[in-house]
Design a protein around this motif. Structure first.
Motif, PDB file in Angstrom:
ATOM      1  N   UNK A  96      75.573  24.382   8.374  1.00 20.59           N
ATOM      2  CA  UNK A  96      75.267  25.390   7.252  1.00 20.59           C
ATOM      3  C   UNK A  96      74.903  24.376   5.922  1.00 20.59           C
ATOM      4  N   UNK A  97      75.065  23.210   6.000  1.00 17.87           N
ATOM      5  CA  UNK A  97      74.650  22.509   4.846  1.00 17.87           C
ATOM      6  C   UNK A  97      73.039  22.118   4.758  1.00 17.87           C
ATOM      7  N   UNK A  98      72.516  22.358   3.760  1.00 17.45           N
ATOM      8  CA  UNK A  98      71.070  22.065   3.460  1.00 17.45           C
ATOM      9  C   UNK A  98      71.165  20.626   3.276  1.00 17.45           C
ATOM     10  N   UNK A  99      69.843  20.141   4.207  1.00 19.11           N
ATOM     11  CA  UNK A  99      69.758  18.596   4.507  1.00 19.11           C
ATOM     12  C   UNK A  99      68.562  18.281   3.656  1.00 19.11           C
ATOM     13  N   UNK A 145      73.397  12.366   0.333  1.00 20.66           N
ATOM     14  CA  UNK A 145      72.853  13.416   0.676  1.00 20.66           C
ATOM     15  C   UNK A 145      73.127  13.795   2.201  1.00 20.66           C
ATOM     16  N   UNK A 146      73.315  15.119   2.375  1.00 20.98           N
ATOM     17  CA  UNK A 146      73.452  15.472   4.009  1.00 20.98           C
ATOM     18  C   UNK A 146      72.067  15.298   4.616  1.00 20.98           C
ATOM     19  N   UNK A 147      71.895  14.820   5.958  1.00 23.61           N
ATOM     20  CA  UNK A 147      70.774  14.721   6.551  1.00 23.61           C
ATOM     21  C   UNK A 147      70.743  15.100   7.840  1.00 23.61           C
ATOM     22  N   UNK A 148      69.560  15.562   8.480  1.00 21.52           N
ATOM     23  CA  UNK A 148      69.776  16.409   9.856  1.00 21.52           C
ATOM     24  C   UNK A 148      70.479  15.403  10.854  1.00 21.52           C
ATOM     25  N   UNK A 149      71.188  16.159  11.791  1.00 21.11           N
ATOM     26  CA  UNK A 149      72.163  15.683  12.956  1.00 21.11           C
ATOM     27  C   UNK A 149      73.343  15.387  12.536  1.00 21.11           C
ATOM     28  N   UNK A 210      81.588  18.377  -0.725  1.00 19.11           N
ATOM     29  CA  UNK A 210      80.804  19.688  -0.965  1.00 19.11           C
ATOM     30  C   UNK A 210      81.274  20.898  -0.134  1.00 19.11           C
ATOM     31  N   UNK A 211      80.880  22.108  -0.720  1.00 16.14           N
ATOM     32  CA  UNK A 211      81.044  23.365  -0.100  1.00 16.14           C
ATOM     33  C   UNK A 211      80.199  24.512  -0.265  1.00 16.14           C
ATOM     34  N   UNK A 212      80.406  25.399   0.414  1.00 19.53           N
ATOM     35  CA  UNK A 212      79.455  26.646   0.372  1.00 19.53           C
ATOM     36  C   UNK A 212      80.361  27.762   0.669  1.00 19.53           C
ATOM     37  N   UNK A 213      79.794  29.012   0.109  1.00 18.70           N
ATOM     38  CA  UNK A 213      80.674  30.106   0.606  1.00 18.70           C
ATOM     39  C   UNK A 213      79.792  30.965   1.666  1.00 18.70           C
ATOM     40  N   UNK A 214      80.372  31.549   2.735  1.00 18.76           N
ATOM     41  CA  UNK A 214      79.872  32.153   3.586  1.00 18.76           C
ATOM     42  C   UNK A 214      80.913  33.326   3.965  1.00 18.76           C
ATOM     43  N   UNK A 215      80.219  34.600   3.826  1.00 20.88           N
ATOM     44  CA  UNK A 215      80.939  35.944   4.191  1.00 20.88           C
ATOM     45  C   UNK A 215      82.358  35.769   3.252  1.00 20.88           C
ATOM     46  N   UNK A 216      82.206  35.386   1.817  1.00 21.02           N
ATOM     47  CA  UNK A 216      83.239  35.353   0.954  1.00 21.02           C
ATOM     48  C   UNK A 216      84.344  34.259   1.308  1.00 21.02           C
ATOM     49  N   UNK A 217      84.023  33.410   2.419  1.00 22.01           N
ATOM     50  CA  UNK A 217      85.143  32.335   2.588  1.00 22.01           C
ATOM     51  C   UNK A 217      84.210  31.051   2.014  1.00 22.01           C
ATOM     52  N   UNK A 218      85.137  29.988   1.927  1.00 27.35           N
ATOM     53  CA  UNK A 218      84.640  28.742   1.531  1.00 27.35           C
ATOM     54  C   UNK A 218      84.528  27.685   2.730  1.00 27.35           C
ATOM     55  N   UNK A 219      83.493  27.187   2.764  1.00 27.21           N
ATOM     56  CA  UNK A 219      83.257  25.991   3.831  1.00 27.21           C
ATOM     57  C   UNK A 219      83.117  24.884   3.364  1.00 27.21           C
TER      58      UNK A 219
END
Length: 261
Positions: A96-99, A145-149, A210-219
């Motif tokens: 789910x993290x952008x890379x 930075x987040x990277x692929x794989x 780092x974190x992001x929101x998904x369906x109101x929950x923190x990932x």
């Protein structure tokens, strides 16, 4: 008896001569750099209830210091690899993290990576080099930075006067107890100005998480274990240097006093 006395006098004379040479010779450089490690869970920006709490989302601040005089008597041997082991029970979520790709960083620069691909705040790095016979120390920046794989890429920049940029791509895979994961990376020799030695790393301070929101929950990228072993969370770093030495450093992070609700 005379032969033995002569032998003793000869050995005594040799010892005195060696002592005299050592007294006037410059100090011999140490063969192995010394490394210290500290890793502390900290709150994620904008995420209430995160930080140094059992079972909670968190970022982790890593601090490394490297000391030595293997290069020109003033700088530690150049760092060529870093392996970091996270304690058992830690959870890493990469989905789910952008890379951002290594090619984008190398060709265009970090400003062309999506902001949401940043896996850390802007940290600091200290480097040293000898330029035109003079020892130079410089502070620069480092960011993950987040990277692929599921990989991470670290970009470090020491703009002036050393003028060195380095891109370090690392893989993450399961590790044996008492650890959960191992981050493994190789670091290229970093040249600065023509004619100077390769750049030595002396300190790194970076907050990864780092974190992001998904369906109101923190990932969260990092979630701390629900339990803490007696004595604290074990961490380990293996530093590989250009002079062929590998330095293993252990650290135990104190157990959190609170548990995530």
């Amino acid at each position: 008896m005379m032969r033995m006395a002569s032998t003793r006098r000869a050995l005594l004379g040799l010892a005195v001569a060696v002592a005299g040479v050592l007294a006037i010779s410059p100090a011999v450089a140490s063969a192995t750099p010394t490394v210290t490690l500290k890793a502390v869970p900290i709150p994620l920006k904008g995420v209430p209830g995160s930080g140094d709490i059992l079972g909670a989302p968190a970022a982790v601040e890593f601090e490394f210091t490297i000391r030595g005089n293997e290069v020109t008597g003033d700088s530690p041997s150049q760092l060529r690899g870093v392996n970091v082991f996270a304690p058992a029970g830690v959870k890493l979520t990469t989905a789910g993290f952008v890379t951002c790709t290594l090619q984008t960083l190398e060709v265009k620069g970090p400003e062309f990576c999506p902001k949401k691909s940043q896996a850390s705040a802007l940290g600091s790095v200290e480097a040293s080099d000898t330029i035109a016979g003079a020892p130079i120390k410089e502070k620069g920046t480092v960011q993950a930075f987040f990277a692929p794989k599921g990989e991470l890429i670290f970009y470090a920049n020491a703009p002036s006067p050393i003028s060195a940029q380095v891109y370090v791509s690392g893989t993450i895979h399961p590790a044996s107890p008492p650890f959960a994961y191992e981050f493994e990376s190789e670091i290229p020799l970093v040249e600065s100005v023509p004619g100077a030695a390769a750049v030595s790393t002396e300190a790194v301070d970076i907050k990864v998480g780092a974190a992001y929101k998904k369906h109101g929950k923190t990932v969260s990228y990092i979630t701390l274990p629900n339990k803490c072993p007696k004595g604290g969370f074990p961490l380990k770093a293996e530093m590989k240097f250009e002079n062929g030495e590998t330095v293993e450093t252990l650290y135990k992070a104190p157990c959190p006093k609170k548990k995530h609700k």
